[in-house]
Structure formats: structure tokens, C-alpha cells
Scaffold this motif. Structure first.
Motif, short mmCIF file in Angstrom:
data_model
loop_
_atom_site.label_atom_id
_atom_site.label_comp_id
_atom_site.label_asym_id
_atom_site.label_seq_id
_atom_site.Cartn_x
_atom_site.Cartn_y
_atom_site.Cartn_z
N GLY A 150 0.82 -1.20 0.00
CA GLY A 150 0.00 0.00 0.00
C GLY A 150 0.86 1.25 0.00
O GLY A 150 2.09 1.19 -0.09
N PHE A 151 0.22 2.38 0.14
CA PHE A 151 0.92 3.67 0.01
C PHE A 151 2.03 3.84 1.05
O PHE A 151 3.22 3.89 0.70
N ILE A 152 1.68 3.93 2.31
CA ILE A 152 2.72 4.20 3.32
C ILE A 152 3.63 2.99 3.47
O ILE A 152 4.85 3.12 3.61
N GLY A 153 3.05 1.78 3.43
CA GLY A 153 3.86 0.57 3.56
C GLY A 153 4.91 0.45 2.47
O GLY A 153 6.07 0.09 2.74
N THR A 154 4.54 0.75 1.24
CA THR A 154 5.51 0.72 0.13
C THR A 154 6.67 1.67 0.40
O THR A 154 7.85 1.31 0.24
N ASN A 155 6.35 2.89 0.76
CA ASN A 155 7.39 3.87 1.04
C ASN A 155 8.27 3.43 2.21
O ASN A 155 9.48 3.64 2.19
N THR A 183 10.31 -8.41 14.34
CA THR A 183 9.62 -7.11 14.33
C THR A 183 8.44 -7.16 13.36
O THR A 183 8.62 -7.55 12.19
N ILE A 184 7.28 -6.76 13.84
CA ILE A 184 6.12 -6.57 12.96
C ILE A 184 5.85 -5.07 12.87
O ILE A 184 5.77 -4.38 13.89
N VAL A 185 5.74 -4.58 11.64
CA VAL A 185 5.33 -3.19 11.40
C VAL A 185 3.97 -3.28 10.72
O VAL A 185 3.88 -3.71 9.57
N HIS A 186 2.96 -2.86 11.42
CA HIS A 186 1.58 -3.15 11.01
C HIS A 186 0.93 -1.92 10.36
O HIS A 186 0.39 -1.05 11.02
N PHE A 187 1.00 -1.90 9.01
CA PHE A 187 0.35 -0.86 8.23
C PHE A 187 -1.02 -1.30 7.70
O PHE A 187 -1.86 -0.45 7.40
#
Length: 355
Positions: free
Chosen positions: A17-22, A84-88
Motif C-alpha cells: 500500500g501507500f505508506i507501507g511501500t514507502n 519485528t512486525i510493522v503493522h500498516f
């Protein structure tokens, strides 16, 4: 107590997605010795093409799957030794939540809970003492709305969500907090203001306006256009998440803002003026002539504003982009990639503001 933590193997949900891609591009450029596994269901706003350039790199893997698939998440945590999980991953478009709230409750609440259950099983039950982080990406909309003179949202502002989207995110915030306090899961949460920048889905305000203005189409503005938002360039957001994961306090929430309050109409005026300057011979000049006003949406919050003094004070966060510099970068990115927005622009008759 402030800790220093360095993620090594990351699972990024919603990474197409948008923020996740970046975030994925930012992280791998900043920390090439780490590994990222992206889990994305590739719903309407997720684009595998955003990440295709990374395929073949030994530190990147893409998995097409749903965060509601708890066995899949557990499998990935184990086989990739994820720490680590980064949950977008989230449904994030306010208009869509008004007319179809079920998907928002399912993804944002049940999906977050599914991830937390998987993390608890693998990180706490199976590996006692295993160093880990679960970073939850949330929104300023959980705090409700502000008047023109109200102080900005702080981390202690009471929750007062006004849309199904905001309510679903508020619920997920509380579930993350509960897993930290009840089970000891090592969590952090960030509540961000409106993101903008490359790769944003064309239904959102800035890319929608760019695509319509370039084609001489009407740009719809809700109500009087005086709804105020704090605009945050997406890589400033990612720098904030980076700081929180590595140096933030466990169990804490940090607001990430861009120090850029703008009325929607003022934003569109600035974008029109940029396009006038870039394309003075365009038949669509002046671009402001394409602004149209449409009926305001139900329950439209009047103002959001972020007080980001906590992350600035504790973690040294400073946004690097002004609104003018960030908007110019964003415009350049879309001008260089017309294929990203041309096919879909006619599908959207209204805009949403949240990233």
C-alpha cells in the motif's frame, strides 16, 4: 525507560500500500543488512508493482496473504525468524467506511487481533525472552475533531472517533495496548496525521487533484473546503516510525505530525499554482477554474492537528520536508509516472484525506 533496539527480520503488513511501500523502500535503503517480508492481500489499494523492483534481492520477500490468516502469520514468524512486525495493513478511506463499514471492522479490528494472537503465540509462548517489537501504525482521526482554536491532539487526548474508519482504528489501538499490558507483548503505537507523497492511491485528495487537473477535469471539494489537516510527507512519517521502533518506550504512543496545517481549499490552490507555473501553455490554465464544490460528507471532521512535541523531545524527531517542498516532490513523482494514475482517475468521484 528508553531502550535501544535494532530490528533484523521485519514482517511489514500492508507493505504494497501507500505508506507501507514507502516504508519498505526507506528501510531497505537505510538498513540493507536487514530483511523484510511483506504480507499484503493486494486489495484495491495494494499494488505489487510498487515493490517489483525489489524482487530477487536476498533481503526481500513478498507474500500474498491476509492478516486475518493467523496460521499463515504464525508460519512466517517462525520460518523467517521475524523479530519485528510493522503493522500498516488497514482499510483507510473514510468515504468507503461510511458506505461499507463491515470491511473496516473486519480488517482493522479482527485483522489486528489476529496478528497480535500470532505474535503472542510465537514470541511469548514459544520463545520466552525473545527480543521483539510490534509497531502499530494508527491515525490522528481516533481523537475526533477540533475547533479552529482548540489545542492540537496530544497522546493523552481522549479518543472520540467520528467515522467507522476512525472507530475501527481506535479499537485496534486499544487491543494493541491491552496485549502489551496484559501479556507483556513489546508494542509501540504511532498516530500520524495526513500522509502524502509517492505511490498514494489515486482516490486520495492530492493524487486525485493532480490527475484531474492535468486532464482538465473537475476537482471536487467537500463543503466550503475549510477542513484543516496537518500534512505529513510520507518519508518523514517513516523516519518517525524508525525512531520509535529503535528508541521508543515500550507500551508508549507517539504522535507523528508534519507541522503543516492546511485547509483543503488552500492545498488545492497551491497545487493549481504549481501546475500553472510548470505548464503555463496548458489549455487548462488557470487550473483553479476546475475546482468544484460538492455536498459535504456525513460527519466530516472540521480540523485535525498534531502536537508532536513528545517524539521531538524524547527521540529527536524533526520533519525534513516543508509542505511546499514535499508537495513539489510529490507532483514531480506523479508527473514522471502517468501510468500510475491515468487508468483509475475516472473511477473516483470524491476524495478522502487520510493516507
Amino acid at each position: 525507560m528508553t531502550t535501544t533496539y535494532q530490528p533484523k527480520q521485519l514482517l511489514v503488513t500492508g507493505g504494497a500500500g501507500f505508506i507501507g511501500t514507502n516504508f519498505v523502500h526507506y528501510w531497505l535503503a537505510s538498513y540493507p543488512d536487514t530483511r523484510i517480508v511483506v504480507l499484503d492481500a493486494l486489495t484495491y489499494a495494494g499494488r505489487y508493482e510498487n515493490l517489483q523492483i525489489l524482487e530477487g534481492q536476498t533481503n526481500f520477500r513478498f507474500v500474498h496473504g491476509d492478516i486475518l490468516d493467523q496460521p499463515l502469520v504464525e508460519q512466517l514468524l517462525r520460518e523467517e525468524n521475524i523479530d519485528t512486525i510493522v503493522h500498516f495493513a488497514a482499510e483507510s478511506h473514510v468515504d468507503r467506511s461510511i458506505y461499507g463499514p463491515d470491511a473496516f471492522l473486519r480488517t482493522n479490528i479482527d485483522g489486528t487481533h489476529s496478528l497480535l494472537k500470532a505474535a503472542k503465540i510465537v514470541w511469548l509462548d514459544e520463545k520466552p525472552g525473545f527480543a521483539h517489537r510490534f509497531h502499530h501504525v494508527s491515525t490522528d482521526e481516533v481523537y475526533g475533531t477540533l475547533s479552529a482554536t482548540d489545542p492540537a491532539f496530544t497522546e493523552t487526548t481522549p479518543y472520540a472517533p467520528n467515522s467507522p474508519y476512525a472507530a475501527s482504528k481506535a479499537s485496534s489501538d486499544h487491543i494493541v495496548r491491552a496485549y502489551q499490558h496484559t501479556y507483556g507483548l513489546q508494542t509501540t503505537t504511532s498516530n500520524c496525521s495526513n500522509n502524502y507523497g509517492p505511490y498514494q492511491y489515486p482516490e486520495k485528495l492530492i493524487p486525485l487533484a493532480i490527475s484531474r487537473l492535468l486532464q482538465g477535469q473537475a476537482v471536487p471539494i467537500y463543503g466550503d473546503g475549510q477542513q484543516i489537516r496537518d500534512w505529513l510527507y510520507v518519508d518523514d512519517h517513516n523516519r518517525g516510525i524508525d525512531l520509535i521502533m529503535r528508541n521508543g518506550r515500550i507500551g508508549e504512543t507517539y504522535n507523528i505530525g508534519g507541522n503543516n496545517e492546511q485547509a483543503n481549499l488552500s492545498l488545492i490552490h497551491e497545487l493549481c499554482d504549481l501546475l500553472d507555473a510548470r505548464f503555463p501553455d496548458s489549455p487548462h490554465v488557470p487550473h483553479r477554474q476546475h475546482i468544484t464544490y460538492v455536498q459535504d460528507r456525513p460527519g466530516h471532521d472540521r480540523r485535525y492537528a498534531i502536537d508532536n512535541s513528545k517524539i521531538c523531545r524524547e527521540l529527536g524527531y524533526v520533519p525534513s520536508e516543508t509542505f511546499q517542498s514535499g508537495l513539489a516532490k510529490t507532483l514531480d513523482w506523479y508527473l514522471d509516472r502517468p501510468e500510475f494514475w491515468q487508468d483509475g482517475v475516472s473511477l473516483f468521484g470524491s476524495h478522502g484525506e487520510k493516507a
